[in-house]
Enzyme design. Structure first.
Site, PDB file in Angstrom:
ATOM      1  N   TYR A  64       6.307   8.615  -2.105  1.00 28.93           N
ATOM      2  CA  TYR A  64       4.954   8.656  -2.665  1.00 28.93           C
ATOM      3  C   TYR A  64       4.414  10.080  -2.679  1.00 28.93           C
ATOM      4  O   TYR A  64       3.861  10.550  -3.684  1.00 28.93           O
ATOM      5  CB  TYR A  64       4.068   7.739  -1.813  1.00 28.93           C
ATOM      6  CG  TYR A  64       2.630   7.617  -2.259  1.00 28.93           C
ATOM      7  CD1 TYR A  64       2.207   6.513  -2.988  1.00 28.93           C
ATOM      8  CD2 TYR A  64       1.687   8.583  -1.910  1.00 28.93           C
ATOM      9  CE1 TYR A  64       0.883   6.383  -3.383  1.00 28.93           C
ATOM     10  CE2 TYR A  64       0.367   8.458  -2.294  1.00 28.93           C
ATOM     11  CZ  TYR A  64      -0.034   7.357  -3.027  1.00 28.93           C
ATOM     12  OH  TYR A  64      -1.353   7.239  -3.412  1.00 28.93           O
ATOM     13  N   SER A  93      -1.940   9.154 -13.951  1.00 30.13           N
ATOM     14  CA  SER A  93      -2.709   9.836 -12.910  1.00 30.13           C
ATOM     15  C   SER A  93      -3.775   8.862 -12.419  1.00 30.13           C
ATOM     16  O   SER A  93      -4.103   7.882 -13.095  1.00 30.13           O
ATOM     17  CB  SER A  93      -3.363  11.102 -13.464  1.00 30.13           C
ATOM     18  OG  SER A  93      -4.385  10.758 -14.393  1.00 30.13           O
ATOM     19  N   PHE A  94      -4.333   9.109 -11.258  1.00 30.61           N
ATOM     20  CA  PHE A  94      -5.338   8.181 -10.742  1.00 30.61           C
ATOM     21  C   PHE A  94      -6.603   8.207 -11.603  1.00 30.61           C
ATOM     22  O   PHE A  94      -7.278   7.188 -11.754  1.00 30.61           O
ATOM     23  CB  PHE A  94      -5.631   8.486  -9.277  1.00 30.61           C
ATOM     24  CG  PHE A  94      -4.614   7.865  -8.366  1.00 30.61           C
ATOM     25  CD1 PHE A  94      -4.902   6.713  -7.651  1.00 30.61           C
ATOM     26  CD2 PHE A  94      -3.337   8.401  -8.262  1.00 30.61           C
ATOM     27  CE1 PHE A  94      -3.943   6.113  -6.846  1.00 30.61           C
ATOM     28  CE2 PHE A  94      -2.379   7.816  -7.452  1.00 30.61           C
ATOM     29  CZ  PHE A  94      -2.688   6.665  -6.749  1.00 30.61           C
ATOM     30  N   ARG A 141       5.992   5.356   1.412  1.00 32.27           N
ATOM     31  CA  ARG A 141       4.869   6.249   1.716  1.00 32.27           C
ATOM     32  C   ARG A 141       4.806   6.476   3.221  1.00 32.27           C
ATOM     33  O   ARG A 141       5.201   5.597   3.995  1.00 32.27           O
ATOM     34  CB  ARG A 141       3.575   5.597   1.232  1.00 32.27           C
ATOM     35  CG  ARG A 141       2.328   6.452   1.309  1.00 32.27           C
ATOM     36  CD  ARG A 141       1.137   5.651   0.808  1.00 32.27           C
ATOM     37  NE  ARG A 141      -0.051   6.482   0.620  1.00 32.27           N
ATOM     38  CZ  ARG A 141      -1.232   6.015   0.236  1.00 32.27           C
ATOM     39  NH1 ARG A 141      -1.389   4.708   0.024  1.00 32.27           N
ATOM     40  NH2 ARG A 141      -2.255   6.838   0.081  1.00 32.27           N
ATOM     41  N   HIS A 197       7.358  -7.203  -2.229  1.00 34.70           N
ATOM     42  CA  HIS A 197       7.183  -6.512  -0.946  1.00 34.70           C
ATOM     43  C   HIS A 197       8.225  -6.981   0.062  1.00 34.70           C
ATOM     44  O   HIS A 197       8.184  -6.558   1.232  1.00 34.70           O
ATOM     45  CB  HIS A 197       5.790  -6.787  -0.370  1.00 34.70           C
ATOM     46  CG  HIS A 197       4.662  -6.221  -1.187  1.00 34.70           C
ATOM     47  ND1 HIS A 197       4.694  -4.952  -1.725  1.00 34.70           N
ATOM     48  CD2 HIS A 197       3.465  -6.760  -1.560  1.00 34.70           C
ATOM     49  CE1 HIS A 197       3.575  -4.729  -2.387  1.00 34.70           C
ATOM     50  NE2 HIS A 197       2.812  -5.801  -2.298  1.00 34.70           N
ATOM     51  N   LYS A 199       0.811  -1.218   0.000  1.00 35.45           N
ATOM     52  CA  LYS A 199       0.000   0.000   0.000  1.00 35.45           C
ATOM     53  C   LYS A 199       0.843   1.266   0.000  1.00 35.45           C
ATOM     54  O   LYS A 199       0.497   2.268   0.621  1.00 35.45           O
ATOM     55  CB  LYS A 199      -0.986   0.013   1.174  1.00 35.45           C
ATOM     56  CG  LYS A 199      -1.866  -1.219   1.260  1.00 35.45           C
ATOM     57  CD  LYS A 199      -2.544  -1.540  -0.074  1.00 35.45           C
ATOM     58  CE  LYS A 199      -3.491  -0.462  -0.513  1.00 35.45           C
ATOM     59  NZ  LYS A 199      -4.098  -0.769  -1.869  1.00 35.45           N
ATOM     60  N   THR A 231       2.601   0.674  -5.090  1.00 32.40           N
ATOM     61  CA  THR A 231       3.163  -0.420  -5.883  1.00 32.40           C
ATOM     62  C   THR A 231       2.648  -0.412  -7.320  1.00 32.40           C
ATOM     63  O   THR A 231       3.428  -0.338  -8.276  1.00 32.40           O
ATOM     64  CB  THR A 231       2.820  -1.780  -5.239  1.00 32.40           C
ATOM     65  OG1 THR A 231       3.163  -1.760  -3.858  1.00 32.40           O
ATOM     66  CG2 THR A 231       3.562  -2.907  -5.938  1.00 32.40           C
TER      67      THR A 231
END
Length: 311
Positions: free
Chosen positions: A206, A241-242, A143, A122, A49, A52
């Site tokens: 992040y 972008s999101f 992050r 991870h 989270k 990634t």
């Protein structure tokens, strides 16, 4: 398996003192000691989270010069340490008994994949191939831990198979006791921070990526040796972008080539993509929890560790 510990993920075991989800194979971690690293490998190393799949999308877009339909997503369905996640995951114990999980390592699929491979993990650096930063290219994304926890909580709450006793208080307590899955967050970021100045390693925050997407994409491209025109750079920024990723994920399955179909099937059932912005932790932490967390953070993180932005 050496024992059981509480965790934020259902079904965990202990490997050499590190709490790991049960879909992580000890044999795959041990295989990392002799895993063949290629010079053009791109290893995306993150604590869960922490951006990634966002970084995977950025790298994929850079490699395809900004065309999301051309991204090879066949290695985005799992991490190098996991079982092969391309199979259909059983939703109930009854389904699992009828169709037992195939515990074949996803690392086997990665080993056979064509170059350049974009490999997600991870795992802490100490469990990855020795001298990885000298043999392939390493990208770490880190992050701030408050948003990591909030994002992890939101993800688990959207999964049907979450533990029956799962709660925000449990997750926070596990984290502060350094019993979280994939090992303590602080150790994870610290290990990659220490190699950030190695030629083949890069460390990204992040929060900084969110504030300066153009500069971040430009730096990632330079790190993996890809020259982008101004137009290509803008395409990568737009599609990563999101909003752009949400559009890609919503329409991707219809036009996906065979190797990518599993990824888009997973997107529908597994919530990889959250809201993405920083500071969401403020809606989750109580005043007392925030004070307790700040005390922990100030005691655990030293002046030699990375400094995170929490806004």
């Amino acid at each position: 398996m050496e024992g059981k510990e509480p965790s934020s993920a259902p079904g965990v075991h202990i490997y050499k003192g590190t709490v790991l989800p049960n879909n992580v194979l000890d044999s795959s971690i041990e295989a990392m000691q002799t895993f063949e690293v290629r010079p053009d490998d791109i290893w995306l190393c993150t604590y869960p989270k922490s951006g990634t799949h966002w970084m995977f999308e950025i790298v994929g877009l850079i490699l395809t010069k900004g065309v999301p339909e051309k991204i090879d997503r066949s290695l985005a369905t799992g991490t190098v340490e996991m079982i092969d996640m391309t199979q259909k995951m059983p939703a109930t114990r009854e389904e699992e008994l009828k169709n037992p999980l195939d515990l074949s390592p996803f690392a086997d699929k990665i080993a056979k994949a064509p170059s350049p491979r974009v490999i997600i993990t991870h795992l802490p650096l100490r469990y990855l191939p020795p001298n990885l930063e000298e043999r392939g290219r390493v990208i770490c994304v880190a992050r701030n831990p408050k948003d990591v926890l909030n994002s992890l909580y939101n993800m688990v709450m959207r999964v049907e198979t979450k533990p029956p006793d799962f709660s925000w208080e449990l997750l926070l307590g596990v984290f502060l006791e350094d019993k979280d899955a994939f090992g303590p967050w602080r150790d994870h970021v610290r290990e990659f921070w220490k190699i950030r100045e190695k030629k083949n390693a890069a460390f990204f925050f992040y929060e900084s990526m969110r504030k300066d997407p153009v500069g971040s994409v430009r730096n990632v491209a330079a790190h993996i040796g890809v020259d982008l025109t101004a137009e290509e750079l803008q395409k990568v920024v737009e599609h990563s972008s999101f909003k752009g990723m949400s559009k890609t994920y919503a329409t991707g399955e219809a036009n996906a080539k065979e190797g990518n179909k599993v990824f888009f099937e997973q997107i529908k059932s597994f919530p990889f993509l959250g809201k993405g912005y920083s500071g969401q932790w403020k809606d989750r932490f109580t005043v007392a929890q925030n004070e307790m967390f700040d005390k922990w953070y100030n005691e655990k993180m030293t002046g030699e560790d990375p400094t995170f932005q929490f806004e």
